[in-house]
Scaffold this active site. Structure first.
Site, PDB file in Angstrom:
ATOM      1  N   PRO A   1       0.847  -1.191   0.000  1.00 48.02           N
ATOM      2  CA  PRO A   1       0.000   0.000   0.000  1.00 48.02           C
ATOM      3  C   PRO A   1       0.880   1.237   0.000  1.00 48.02           C
ATOM      4  O   PRO A   1       1.861   1.318   0.749  1.00 48.02           O
ATOM      5  CB  PRO A   1      -0.772  -0.102   1.317  1.00 48.02           C
ATOM      6  CG  PRO A   1      -0.493  -1.459   1.879  1.00 48.02           C
ATOM      7  CD  PRO A   1       0.775  -1.941   1.262  1.00 48.02           C
TER       8      PRO A   1
ATOM      9  N   GLY B   1       0.673   5.507   0.092  1.00 48.24           N
ATOM     10  CA  GLY B   1      -0.082   6.754   0.166  1.00 48.24           C
ATOM     11  C   GLY B   1       0.671   7.798  -0.634  1.00 48.24           C
ATOM     12  O   GLY B   1       0.727   7.753  -1.860  1.00 48.24           O
TER      13      GLY B   1
ATOM     14  N   GLY C   1       0.828  -1.199   6.721  1.00 43.96           N
ATOM     15  CA  GLY C   1       0.434  -1.916   5.515  1.00 43.96           C
ATOM     16  C   GLY C   1       0.582  -3.418   5.590  1.00 43.96           C
ATOM     17  O   GLY C   1       0.393  -4.106   4.588  1.00 43.96           O
ATOM     18  N   THR C   2       0.899  -3.955   6.764  1.00 38.13           N
ATOM     19  CA  THR C   2       1.134  -5.404   6.857  1.00 38.13           C
ATOM     20  C   THR C   2      -0.139  -6.198   7.136  1.00 38.13           C
ATOM     21  O   THR C   2      -0.145  -7.410   6.958  1.00 38.13           O
ATOM     22  CB  THR C   2       2.131  -5.729   7.991  1.00 38.13           C
ATOM     23  OG1 THR C   2       1.578  -5.260   9.235  1.00 38.13           O
ATOM     24  CG2 THR C   2       3.469  -5.054   7.748  1.00 38.13           C
ATOM     25  N   LEU C   3      -1.193  -5.532   7.597  1.00 38.15           N
ATOM     26  CA  LEU C   3      -2.417  -6.262   7.960  1.00 38.15           C
ATOM     27  C   LEU C   3      -3.554  -6.012   6.972  1.00 38.15           C
ATOM     28  O   LEU C   3      -4.528  -6.766   6.946  1.00 38.15           O
ATOM     29  CB  LEU C   3      -2.882  -5.865   9.368  1.00 38.15           C
ATOM     30  CG  LEU C   3      -1.913  -6.113  10.528  1.00 38.15           C
ATOM     31  CD1 LEU C   3      -2.530  -5.672  11.845  1.00 38.15           C
ATOM     32  CD2 LEU C   3      -1.525  -7.588  10.601  1.00 38.15           C
ATOM     33  N   GLY C   4      -3.461  -4.971   6.202  1.00 38.76           N
ATOM     34  CA  GLY C   4      -4.528  -4.655   5.269  1.00 38.76           C
ATOM     35  C   GLY C   4      -4.279  -3.302   4.637  1.00 38.76           C
ATOM     36  O   GLY C   4      -3.259  -2.655   4.905  1.00 38.76           O
ATOM     37  N   ILE C   5      -5.208  -2.910   3.790  1.00 38.31           N
ATOM     38  CA  ILE C   5      -5.112  -1.616   3.112  1.00 38.31           C
ATOM     39  C   ILE C   5      -6.250  -0.739   3.615  1.00 38.31           C
ATOM     40  O   ILE C   5      -7.426  -1.047   3.415  1.00 38.31           O
ATOM     41  CB  ILE C   5      -5.189  -1.789   1.582  1.00 38.31           C
ATOM     42  CG1 ILE C   5      -4.018  -2.684   1.122  1.00 38.31           C
ATOM     43  CG2 ILE C   5      -5.159  -0.427   0.889  1.00 38.31           C
ATOM     44  CD1 ILE C   5      -3.953  -2.892  -0.374  1.00 38.31           C
ATOM     45  N   ILE C   6      -5.886   0.319   4.315  1.00 40.47           N
ATOM     46  CA  ILE C   6      -6.872   1.239   4.868  1.00 40.47           C
ATOM     47  C   ILE C   6      -7.538   1.982   3.709  1.00 40.47           C
ATOM     48  O   ILE C   6      -6.847   2.557   2.861  1.00 40.47           O
ATOM     49  CB  ILE C   6      -6.190   2.227   5.832  1.00 40.47           C
ATOM     50  CG1 ILE C   6      -5.555   1.467   7.004  1.00 40.47           C
ATOM     51  CG2 ILE C   6      -7.185   3.277   6.327  1.00 40.47           C
ATOM     52  CD1 ILE C   6      -4.540   2.291   7.788  1.00 40.47           C
TER      53      ILE C   6
ATOM     54  N   TYR D   1      14.369  15.104  18.607  1.00 42.71           N
ATOM     55  CA  TYR D   1      14.500  14.935  17.162  1.00 42.71           C
ATOM     56  C   TYR D   1      15.881  15.454  16.786  1.00 42.71           C
ATOM     57  O   TYR D   1      16.150  16.645  16.912  1.00 42.71           O
ATOM     58  CB  TYR D   1      13.391  15.751  16.504  1.00 42.71           C
ATOM     59  CG  TYR D   1      13.195  15.593  15.019  1.00 42.71           C
ATOM     60  CD1 TYR D   1      12.134  14.832  14.527  1.00 42.71           C
ATOM     61  CD2 TYR D   1      14.004  16.246  14.104  1.00 42.71           C
ATOM     62  CE1 TYR D   1      11.900  14.717  13.167  1.00 42.71           C
ATOM     63  CE2 TYR D   1      13.790  16.126  12.737  1.00 42.71           C
ATOM     64  CZ  TYR D   1      12.727  15.364  12.272  1.00 42.71           C
ATOM     65  OH  TYR D   1      12.488  15.253  10.922  1.00 42.71           O
TER      66      TYR D   1
END
EC number: 2.5.1.26
Lengths: 522, 522
Positions: A113, A115, A246-251, A441
């Site tokens: 996936p 973005g 992105g490892t469990l699904g595509i939002i 940071y």
């Protein structure tokens, strides 16, 4: 935008400035022509049913090969694309996403996936052990679908970029107010998948806090949580999606908590004789729970870079904002704490905007800091090919261990810069702060050898990452794990949790096609 | 405490009062003698190595059979204990917990972690399909181990009860400020395992927000997260523990974010002509992000019960508190919103405490509400055996759907009460509120038939639970799932998430011994 990218003249100026700064002679290397790009042929054919939403165009595949961190930019500049995705897909709707995932899952192709592709941790880079890789670009899912004004929530498609999202909310008087540094180059779905850190420096710091529910396509069906303001029914389903990279699904969409547009503001920049004194002020401020929207502390070096100050003082940039109520009182309470801790700010430097609707000019330091922050992504590409090795890294730590960590990470970075580049510079700021600790940071820069930037960068980054983990920090506060942080993430994560996550992945993605290699291995 | 439990005389008074209220004649049934208890013999022998920390005493086993909801109390009152745990274990330290879990895991005995046993959802009740059940009572792990004053965090053992926890923090000037209604009867580990809702009505409402890191024993080893003020490294390991209800491991300790003890307070009670007008005020108040610590709205019936008001007006109980700063300004801002929405409060009813350290008397309505809230657990047992059917249930919903849900749940409850009890009473309050919606908490009461309370209760509760789920709510905002809410939790939870959770459980608890039947089935 392309027009914001560095011109040839700007690169020449930068080369001259770096030459003088580092006492070397830097030639401006030619920018390789993208027409020279020659990628490995796609390894599989696209089924007819998906042809209209898939591309095997060279440029598209190259653009979807890397994120935007230092090594990504070096490799892209040098036209090094040994392992591009075979296909780039552009779903127009959720049904397309399901069809693409069915194809990948059925054939065992990696499905990545994507973005905005602004990952700085190698989060969208193809694995090298799959026979086919499809990058699934969600950019076509870019609409705000529904606004619930009374609950202040909106149903939004995952592929929408920051500016387009804000543009669709604006006519209704709302804003998501999620402004990561990558705002223009990143999407809602990417923010959720990577637990993006946003606009608010305190209290609700991550996108996590603004997710009311998520809808995600998995190979095992739709994963959609209920719209709930709060719940205690088992572990939160959304919190397993947040950070799943992105490892469990595509939002595909989410209900997000949105804000009324601020009309009242207060802002100020306070100087401190040292970073430590500023840090003490910040600690006291967040522990009072006044929750300033902005509470960014810059160390003296960072302040000099961002604001043009003389490099001897730390600067704390403060801001409050509200759609409903004047913010002057809170600002004065915070200023009082800052002064008690050794901070200096003139009364005329405290800006209170009264809600008349006018966007009055920000105080100089605040505005300069914002410009520096917002423009940073554009400036990064200008020095490509000149040998400069520069990168940022971020973490969080409890206050009791902050001082030791600050010393350890700066020390590790400086040692590595000295060793690798013969010197260099390290600075730090706090991007977000909590009652129990800050999110430091770090930025580093050294002059390496043109052509050897990747190895030099890797050695320096590794030294810093080792120091972060040894000091008890997290390998990332809001940049995500990706491929770049995996070795340290594996050290940080509890082993039984790793086993649980791997098993969860196997349950929803039995063929392990979703962004393989990210977060865990099979 | 036993001395707070109802006496015979109090039961007589209650029976008389219920008789007159419901127009029936209620005898005061005798309280069965616990000496009549006769439990099934333990089905297994305790190994010698664990004998010193295990008990098979009848009373101990009975006490660990049920939680504290209505059907638990009815069954316990009637000495109905058909399925008690065989053994109650009292680990003294984490090594004991590991040894107990090894025993259970090796033999396939169910291991039920038990904190205070105050579950109102059947969360500690033994499964009926295991050959042996061990209730593991964490009460021996009751120490605050470490306090980090600079970060405001403490490392605390999971078995400590609310009052003992506060007692150990007090000398250091700190407090956890987590005061669920079960405060005296529940433990830190229980709060974490069940996502307990606490003191703060806004912003940080659940224990979730105060967990810095958790340490949990699983059959696959120790699951311990790093102490971090914030992180973006993959899905949060803590958020998988929060709400796991003992199914993934046994929490032994946690680093918790603690608070400096409040010195400044502001409180008030505002009356509204209707619940709806009060709700509108609450919505506006939370959407301004002033974050009052207390913001509890009682409907007219609830206000009458708790405060003795005349039953025609809703009451909003408001409070701010701080260790550092006066809270009067915020209170006046909130009062102004409340008045704009039709609320009434006299200036003399607004109490501002200035930080001098004196715990001035609370305004009458606020104090009465607190007493009613805090004493509720004691009052519940008084009516046992008299036929009264009474219970609470809670949910959350976004503001746009709140009105419809309120009507649907009240309607379902009233219908069921009319059908089952020939009438009854339903009231509601908001216990917690969010910018995107409230957490309504319903109370119902009807006069059933002595001896038939369980069935009558079940029918009424089922009607309400169906209505909650149909209206889009959560089956629980902070009472957890347990056995009581499973059927509705299964409807609410996304299927792929259920599959992921089950797989996660199998990975860390391969023999499925940890609190089986809770959250999911094998």
């Amino acid at each position: 935008m392309e027009s914001d990218e560095p011109t040839g003249a700007q690169r020449g100026e930068l080369a001259a400035s770096l030459s003088s700064k580092y006492g070397v002679t830097i030639d401006v290397p030619p920018v390789p022509a993208s027409s020279d790009l020659d990628l490995r042929k796609p390894r599989m054919a696209v089924p007819d049913s998906l042809a209209s939403i898939c591309s095997t165009d060279t440029h598209e595949r190259a653009v979807h090969t890397y994120g935007r961190n230092f090594s990504d930019r070096v490799r892209a500049f040098n036209l090094q694309f040994p392992n591009p995705p075979d296909v780039v897909a552009y779903p127009r709707n959720e049904a397309d996403v399901e069809a693409l995932l069915d194809w990948c899952s059925g054939q065992g192709y990696a499905a990545i996936p994507c973005g905005g592709g602004s990952s700085v941790v190698g989060g969208i880079e193809p694995p090298d052990d799959y026979d086919g890789v499809v990058s699934i670009d969600l950019g076509g899912l870019d609409q705000v679908l529904e606004i619930d004004e009374v609950s202040r929530a909106a149903r939004i498609q995952a592929g929408v970029y920051g500016p387009a999202l804000e543009e669709q909310l604006r006519p209704h008087g709302f804003t998501l107010r999620h402004f990561p540094q990558s705002f223009e180059f990143s999407t809602l779905g990417g923010w959720i998948a990577t637990r993006s850190g946003g606009h608010y420096a305190t209290n609700q710091t991550h996108i996590d806090d603004f997710v009311e529910s998520v809808r995600m396509v998995t190979p095992q069906g739709i994963w959609e949580s209920r719209r709930l303001p709060g719940s205690g029914a088992g572990p939160s389903p959304d919190r397993m999606v947040l950070g799943s990279e992105g490892t469990l699904g595509i939002i595909t969409e989410a209900w997000m908590r949105i804000q009324a547009r601020p009309r009242f503001r207060a802002s100020a920049a306070v100087t401190f004789p040292s970073f430590e004194q500023g840090a003490e002020a910040v600690r006291q401020i967040v522990q009072t729970k006044l929750w300033p929207a902005n509470c960014r502390l810059l160390d003296p070096g960072e302040a000099a870079d961002a604001l043009g100050s003389d490099g001897t003082q730390a600067i704390l940039v403060l801001g409050f904002e509200s759609a409903e109520l004047p913010q002057g009182e809170q600002m004065h309470q915070v200023i009082a704490i800052a002064r008690d801790c050794g901070g200096s700010v003139g009364e005329e430097q405290i800006r209170i905007i009264d809600g008349s609707g006018e966007e009055a000019r920000r105080p100089e330091a605040v505005g300069a800091w914002r410009n520096s922050f917002i423009n940073a992504p554009y400036q990064r590409n200008a020095s490509m090919g000149m040998g400069l090795v520069a990168e940022t890294l971020e973490t969080s730590i409890t206050w009791d261990r902050w001082h030791a960590m600050d010393a350890a990470v700066r020390g590790a970075l400086q040692d590595a810069l000295d060793r690798v580049c013969g010197g260099g510079r390290v600075t730090c700021r706090f991007t977000h702060v909590y009652p129990d600790g800050p999110a430091p940071y770090f930025t580093f820069e050294g002059m390496g050898r043109p052509g050897a930037e990747l190895e030099m960068h890797e050695e320096i980054k590794r030294a810093a990452s080792d120091a972060v983990i040894a000091a008890g920090g997290t390998i990332t506060h809001h940049h995500a794990v990706g491929r770049a942080h995996r070795p340290w993430y594996d050290q940080q994560r509890p082993d039984p949790f790793a086993a649980a996550l791997r098993a969860a992945k196997s349950a929803v993605d039995p063929n392990w096609v979703l962004n393989p290699g990210i977060l865990f291995d099979r």
